[in-house]
Design an enzyme around this catalytic site. Sequence first.
Site, short mmCIF file in Angstrom:
data_model
loop_
_atom_site.label_atom_id
_atom_site.label_comp_id
_atom_site.label_asym_id
_atom_site.label_seq_id
_atom_site.Cartn_x
_atom_site.Cartn_y
_atom_site.Cartn_z
N ARG A 57 0.67 -98.19 -94.69
CA ARG A 57 2.11 -98.00 -94.49
C ARG A 57 2.69 -98.92 -93.42
O ARG A 57 3.70 -99.60 -93.65
CB ARG A 57 2.40 -96.57 -94.00
CG ARG A 57 2.60 -95.53 -95.03
CD ARG A 57 2.08 -94.21 -94.49
NE ARG A 57 0.64 -94.34 -94.38
CZ ARG A 57 -0.17 -94.05 -95.38
NH1 ARG A 57 0.29 -93.53 -96.46
NH2 ARG A 57 -1.46 -94.24 -95.28
N THR A 58 2.11 -98.86 -92.22
CA THR A 58 2.72 -99.56 -91.09
C THR A 58 2.70 -101.07 -91.32
O THR A 58 3.71 -101.75 -91.11
CB THR A 58 1.97 -99.18 -89.79
OG1 THR A 58 1.81 -97.77 -89.76
CG2 THR A 58 2.73 -99.63 -88.57
N LYS A 85 -14.89 -115.04 -82.88
CA LYS A 85 -15.72 -115.93 -82.03
C LYS A 85 -15.63 -115.51 -80.57
O LYS A 85 -16.09 -116.22 -79.69
CB LYS A 85 -15.23 -117.37 -82.17
CG LYS A 85 -15.27 -117.94 -83.56
CD LYS A 85 -14.72 -119.37 -83.55
CE LYS A 85 -14.08 -119.73 -84.86
NZ LYS A 85 -13.24 -120.94 -84.75
N ARG A 107 -1.46 -103.62 -83.85
CA ARG A 107 -2.18 -102.33 -83.87
C ARG A 107 -3.59 -102.60 -83.35
O ARG A 107 -4.24 -103.55 -83.79
CB ARG A 107 -2.25 -101.76 -85.29
CG ARG A 107 -3.19 -100.56 -85.38
CD ARG A 107 -3.14 -99.86 -86.70
NE ARG A 107 -1.90 -99.09 -86.83
CZ ARG A 107 -1.68 -98.21 -87.82
NH1 ARG A 107 -2.61 -98.01 -88.75
NH2 ARG A 107 -0.55 -97.54 -87.88
N HIS A 137 2.48 -94.24 -81.21
CA HIS A 137 2.82 -94.87 -82.49
C HIS A 137 4.35 -94.83 -82.61
O HIS A 137 4.92 -94.04 -83.37
CB HIS A 137 2.16 -94.09 -83.63
CG HIS A 137 2.11 -94.81 -84.95
ND1 HIS A 137 2.91 -95.91 -85.25
CD2 HIS A 137 1.37 -94.58 -86.06
CE1 HIS A 137 2.63 -96.31 -86.48
NE2 HIS A 137 1.70 -95.54 -86.99
#
Length: 311
Positions: A57-58, A85, A107, A137
Amino acid sequence: MIAEPLTCQPALVSMRDLDVRTVEALIHRAEEFKHGTELELTEPVYAANLFFENSTRTHTSFEIAERRLGLSVVDFNPQASSVSKGETLYDTCLTLAAVGVRLLVIRHSQDAYYQELLHQPALPVALINAGDGSGEHPSQSLLDMMTISETFGGFAGLKVAIVGDLNHSRVARSNMEVLQKLGAQVYFSGPEAWYDNQFDQFGQYLPIDELVEQVDVMMMLRVQHERHNDDSTFDQAAYHQQYGLTLARAARMKPEAIIMHPGPINRGVELASDLVESPRSKFVEQMRNGVFIRMAMIESVLRGNRLGGLA
Ligand code: CP
């Protein structure tokens, strides 16, 4: 709700930073986008979405929000990037800013990862937190507030229950904070082992059978197995019967009361599968509103950073 002009923020990382006026302004602007308002860009604006934790969704709704605003979206896959890396988050952001990215949506599994990125003169970018560990959130919280506002016309006196895996839920943390600020009465329910007494300052803990008939909103939370140390004894059916929104409990809700869920849903665990698409459920509308509230958030941080590109 009284219409407020959009309040511009240099970054949107925590609901703690937003006062009532700003939340209302963002919802109002999202409503305008929902009704067709468009933005004009004066030059290309590049955005990168850095998702170090999974998302459906996000991630997709931020990308659609960016494209609807006319931004150019730079492809970024952590597994295929130099993060693999050993490059740090800060150096990754420094690189993206150097090549011309002006908006970073991130996120990350680390709580408050954004602290090392804020107020860095070498990072002239707008930043939105798309979820930090068990922290916050904000975009989910704002789309939830937009959905409640559309349904009830305001928050004063509304009774909202947040139910489930409270301790591990960044959605719960963001929502309890802002709901209290907006004048709603907050209740909590779910396993006591997943309740933190710090939540007492925002609302009252009650067994689900005591609150299901009283509240206007039943906000059900996913069990966050990925944040539990050991879930080997977790019994889905037992959880559903003891803490979930069963069909029998839903039948006892007030006539106008609604069901919300941030997604992803474990059908038959936190709520009965048949409730997901029921008339009471705002699950689909929440996801739809996610695009418009994210458009408002993006506009706010781009204007707040005075990086140019918006007419
Ligand atoms: N609600 C939410 O954050 O869903 P995703 O993990 O799919 O983005």
